[in-house]
Write a protein that holds these residues in place. Structure first.
Motif, PDB file in Angstrom:
ATOM      1  N   LEU A 123     -87.003  13.994 -13.266  1.00 27.42           N
ATOM      2  CA  LEU A 123     -87.371  13.796 -11.927  1.00 27.42           C
ATOM      3  C   LEU A 123     -88.728  14.375 -11.684  1.00 27.42           C
ATOM      4  N   GLY A 124     -89.816  13.512 -11.472  1.00 34.41           N
ATOM      5  CA  GLY A 124     -91.011  13.861 -11.191  1.00 34.41           C
ATOM      6  C   GLY A 124     -91.076  14.187  -9.900  1.00 34.41           C
ATOM      7  N   LEU A 125     -92.227  14.944  -9.529  1.00 32.97           N
ATOM      8  CA  LEU A 125     -92.572  15.309  -7.979  1.00 32.97           C
ATOM      9  C   LEU A 125     -93.395  14.044  -7.332  1.00 32.97           C
ATOM     10  N   GLU A 126     -92.741  13.958  -6.299  1.00 31.89           N
ATOM     11  CA  GLU A 126     -93.353  12.933  -5.412  1.00 31.89           C
ATOM     12  C   GLU A 126     -94.402  13.624  -4.454  1.00 31.89           C
ATOM     13  N   THR A 127     -95.618  13.613  -4.817  1.00 34.32           N
ATOM     14  CA  THR A 127     -96.674  14.115  -3.903  1.00 34.32           C
ATOM     15  C   THR A 127     -96.982  13.271  -2.861  1.00 34.32           C
ATOM     16  N   MET A 128     -96.708  11.989  -2.660  1.00 34.56           N
ATOM     17  CA  MET A 128     -96.954  10.819  -1.783  1.00 34.56           C
ATOM     18  C   MET A 128     -95.839  10.705  -1.147  1.00 34.56           C
ATOM     19  N   ALA A 129     -95.612  10.771   0.005  1.00 33.19           N
ATOM     20  CA  ALA A 129     -94.248  10.193   0.791  1.00 33.19           C
ATOM     21  C   ALA A 129     -93.995   8.832   0.635  1.00 33.19           C
ATOM     22  N   PRO A 130     -92.886   8.498   0.095  1.00 32.32           N
ATOM     23  CA  PRO A 130     -92.591   7.103  -0.111  1.00 32.32           C
ATOM     24  C   PRO A 130     -92.812   6.244   1.085  1.00 32.32           C
ATOM     25  N   THR A 131     -93.196   5.074   1.189  1.00 34.51           N
ATOM     26  CA  THR A 131     -93.264   4.070   2.098  1.00 34.51           C
ATOM     27  C   THR A 131     -91.981   3.729   2.723  1.00 34.51           C
ATOM     28  N   ARG A 132     -91.760   3.769   3.949  1.00 35.14           N
ATOM     29  CA  ARG A 132     -90.356   3.341   4.486  1.00 35.14           C
ATOM     30  C   ARG A 132     -90.286   1.788   4.177  1.00 35.14           C
ATOM     31  N   LYS A 133     -89.093   1.224   4.048  1.00 32.48           N
ATOM     32  CA  LYS A 133     -89.079   0.020   3.862  1.00 32.48           C
ATOM     33  C   LYS A 133     -88.208  -0.679   5.112  1.00 32.48           C
ATOM     34  N   GLU A 134     -87.896   0.238   6.102  1.00 30.17           N
ATOM     35  CA  GLU A 134     -87.556  -0.283   7.483  1.00 30.17           C
ATOM     36  C   GLU A 134     -87.863   0.918   8.354  1.00 30.17           C
ATOM     37  N   ILE A 135     -87.967   0.713   9.624  1.00 29.41           N
ATOM     38  CA  ILE A 135     -88.183   1.993  10.549  1.00 29.41           C
ATOM     39  C   ILE A 135     -86.880   1.546  11.713  1.00 29.41           C
ATOM     40  N   ILE A 136     -86.134   2.685  11.865  1.00 31.63           N
ATOM     41  CA  ILE A 136     -85.315   2.635  12.979  1.00 31.63           C
ATOM     42  C   ILE A 136     -85.679   3.481  13.915  1.00 31.63           C
ATOM     43  N   THR A 137     -85.412   3.294  15.231  1.00 35.36           N
ATOM     44  CA  THR A 137     -85.356   4.269  16.278  1.00 35.36           C
ATOM     45  C   THR A 137     -84.171   4.092  17.282  1.00 35.36           C
ATOM     46  N   SER A 138     -83.307   4.889  17.478  1.00 38.27           N
ATOM     47  CA  SER A 138     -82.144   4.832  18.389  1.00 38.27           C
ATOM     48  C   SER A 138     -81.981   6.064  19.105  1.00 38.27           C
ATOM     49  N   ARG A 139     -81.217   5.983  20.063  1.00 31.60           N
ATOM     50  CA  ARG A 139     -80.520   7.260  20.954  1.00 31.60           C
ATOM     51  C   ARG A 139     -79.452   6.930  21.494  1.00 31.60           C
ATOM     52  N   SER A 140     -78.484   7.915  21.813  1.00 27.90           N
ATOM     53  CA  SER A 140     -77.393   7.654  22.893  1.00 27.90           C
ATOM     54  C   SER A 140     -78.091   8.243  24.419  1.00 27.90           C
ATOM     55  N   PHE A 141     -77.696   7.501  25.101  1.00 31.11           N
ATOM     56  CA  PHE A 141     -78.158   7.601  26.689  1.00 31.11           C
ATOM     57  C   PHE A 141     -77.598   9.107  27.133  1.00 31.11           C
ATOM     58  N   GLY A 142     -78.270   9.636  28.119  1.00 35.29           N
ATOM     59  CA  GLY A 142     -77.861  10.663  29.035  1.00 35.29           C
ATOM     60  C   GLY A 142     -76.568  10.528  29.700  1.00 35.29           C
ATOM     61  N   CYS A 143     -76.484   8.871  30.167  1.00 32.93           N
ATOM     62  CA  CYS A 143     -75.254   8.773  31.087  1.00 32.93           C
ATOM     63  C   CYS A 143     -75.206   7.309  30.717  1.00 32.93           C
TER      64      CYS A 143
END
Length: 435
Positions: A242-262
């Motif tokens: 396993l080599g060191l990954e000095t560059m962060a891999p590019t995301r293939k998808e981006i997800i943002t979600s949250r549960s509501f306060g109410c």
């Protein structure tokens, strides 16, 4: 000696990271049992050493711990991800001074590459890392050294769970007999990438300890289990896979979600939440230099409330032209939301997805009426850059699309009634020191 190469890979890991961040600016919390809770202060996501000793597991609902908390004085904090992210950045900057090749593995862990000359006194180097991180950030770390990433990870486990190592373990410094004796005391599930389920299968095959796994024939491991576990075995034997990954891999998808306060019931409140989530997702999209070719939205009712009618739809729409423009992405997300929304339901969560991500430079953006001019593309990029700079300087959500940029009374926002101050990112919440 065990014959390992003289160079090393180090794994630096912050101890009890979330709880430790809370203690940096609250010295009175040292020795006090602490937990950090999930969104809406629901479940335990992090525990101090004192709480771990009480047998509390990650995922335990906070309401089930009320009696135990009262008995042992357990304090709970809401997740303060702004604080944790900033403290993580500080730690990573400090440890990068010891090696130019660094792989940030998680919010509280990083690999450092020391395989090239000059070869250093590793334990002394590890103690120097610990001392500098402690002095400059107030956080405590453990350091593990090995000739491979898997051995470095294992060495870090040893350093963290055995006080006699004083926070630093170099497996390469042990004689072969001492190394085998040590590995025989460590359960195989502690090996990076093994986990509980695979550990059960290995145990059934007579492989109980790290020493047992290390002694296996790689060909047998590959045929009986997988090529991935074979690579892990070879790493345990000191052969880098396993080599060191000095560059962060590019995301293939981006997800943002949250549960509501109410729970919320109205389309306009769902739309407000979706606008805010898309603003965050689009910012992350631009940070990695990508554009999205599709947008997805989902909303959920509470599947654990059997008395409620259940409805948890999702939909994804392709974009005519891939983009990183928050305005266009938000418009599409709002249109998708309108197609899946149904009135009369008790919604508790929503999320957005950016899919089919591509490098920004691979294509030219355009609009529905044709290809944009270079000047229009430049103005669009400048507007998004300004949006990101303002929010980076003054806080996420300071500037946004429609009500996503307003600090209005949002019933749906995540409940964080036990939130600590933003000690490092807001002038108004800086700690005051008086003589």
């Amino acid at each position: 000696m065990n014959g390992m190469p003289s160079g090393r890979i180090a794994l630096v890991d912050v101890n009890n990271f979330y709880c430790s961040c809370e203690r940096v600016f609250r010295p009175d919390l040292e020795g006090v049992p602490l937990v950090v809770l999930s969104n809406n202060d629901g479940c335990v996501v992090a525990r101090s050493a004192e709480v771990k000793a009480l047998g509390v597991l990650v995922g335990t609902p906070w309401f089930q711990l009320r009696d135990l908390a009262q008995k042992h004085g357990i304090l709970a904090f809401s997740s303060n991800y702004t604080l944790y992210g900033d403290m993580s950045s500080r730690v990573m900057r400090v440890i990068s001074q010891f090696s130019p090749e660094q792989e940030i593995y998680s919010i509280d862990e990083a690999f450092l590459d020391f395989r090239h000359p000059p070869h250093l006194p590793w334990v002394t180097t590890g103690q120097a890392i610990r001392a500098r991180v402690r002095q400059w950030t107030g956080l405590s770390v453990c350091v593990g050294f090995g000739s491979t990433k898997t051995l470095a990870k294992l060495a870090n486990h040893v350093a963290k769970h055995n006080p006699q190592w004083q926070g630093v373990c170099d497996l390469g410094a042990l004689a072969s007999r001492d190394l085998e004796s040590l590995l025989a005391t460590i359960e195989v599930r502690e090996v990076w990438g093994v986990g509980r389920r695979l550990a059960v299968q290995l145990s059934a095959a007579g492989v109980h300890s790290v020493a047992d796994l290390r002694a296996c024939d790689p060909r047998w491991i590959r045929s009986r289990f997988s090529v991935v576990l074979e690579r892990t075995l070879r790493e345990l034997q000191g052969r880098p896979c396993l080599g060191l990954e000095t560059m962060a891999p590019t995301r293939k998808e981006i997800i943002t979600s949250r549960s509501f306060g109410c729970p919320i019931y109205q389309l306009d409140e769902l739309a407000e939440a979706v606008r805010e989530y898309m603003a965050r997702a689009a910012c992350r999209l631009r940070q990695q230099g990508s554009v999205a070719a599709a947008v997805g939205v989902w909303i959920e009712t509470n599947r654990f409330r059997e008395q409620d009618r259940q409805y948890s739809p999702s939909a994804t729409w392709p974009l005519v032209v891939p983009t990183d423009d928050t305005r266009l992405l938000t418009q599409t997300a709002q249109a998708v939301l309108r197609t899946v929304f149904r009135s009369g339901y008790r919604y508790v969560k929503a999320g957005v997805m950016l899919l089919d991500l591509r490098a920004r430079g691979d294509l030219q953006q355009g609009d529905l009426l044709g290809v944009e001019s270079a000047a229009m593309v430049a103005r669009r990029a400048a507007l998004m850059a300004t949006l990101d700079r303002v929010n980076a300087k003054w806080g996420s959500g300071t500037l946004g699309i429609g009500s996503a940029g307003l600090k209005s009374d949002r019933r749906w926002t995540v409940a964080r009634g036990k939130l600590s101050p933003a000690y490092t990112t807001k002038w108004s919440e800086l700690r005051r020191v008086r003589a």
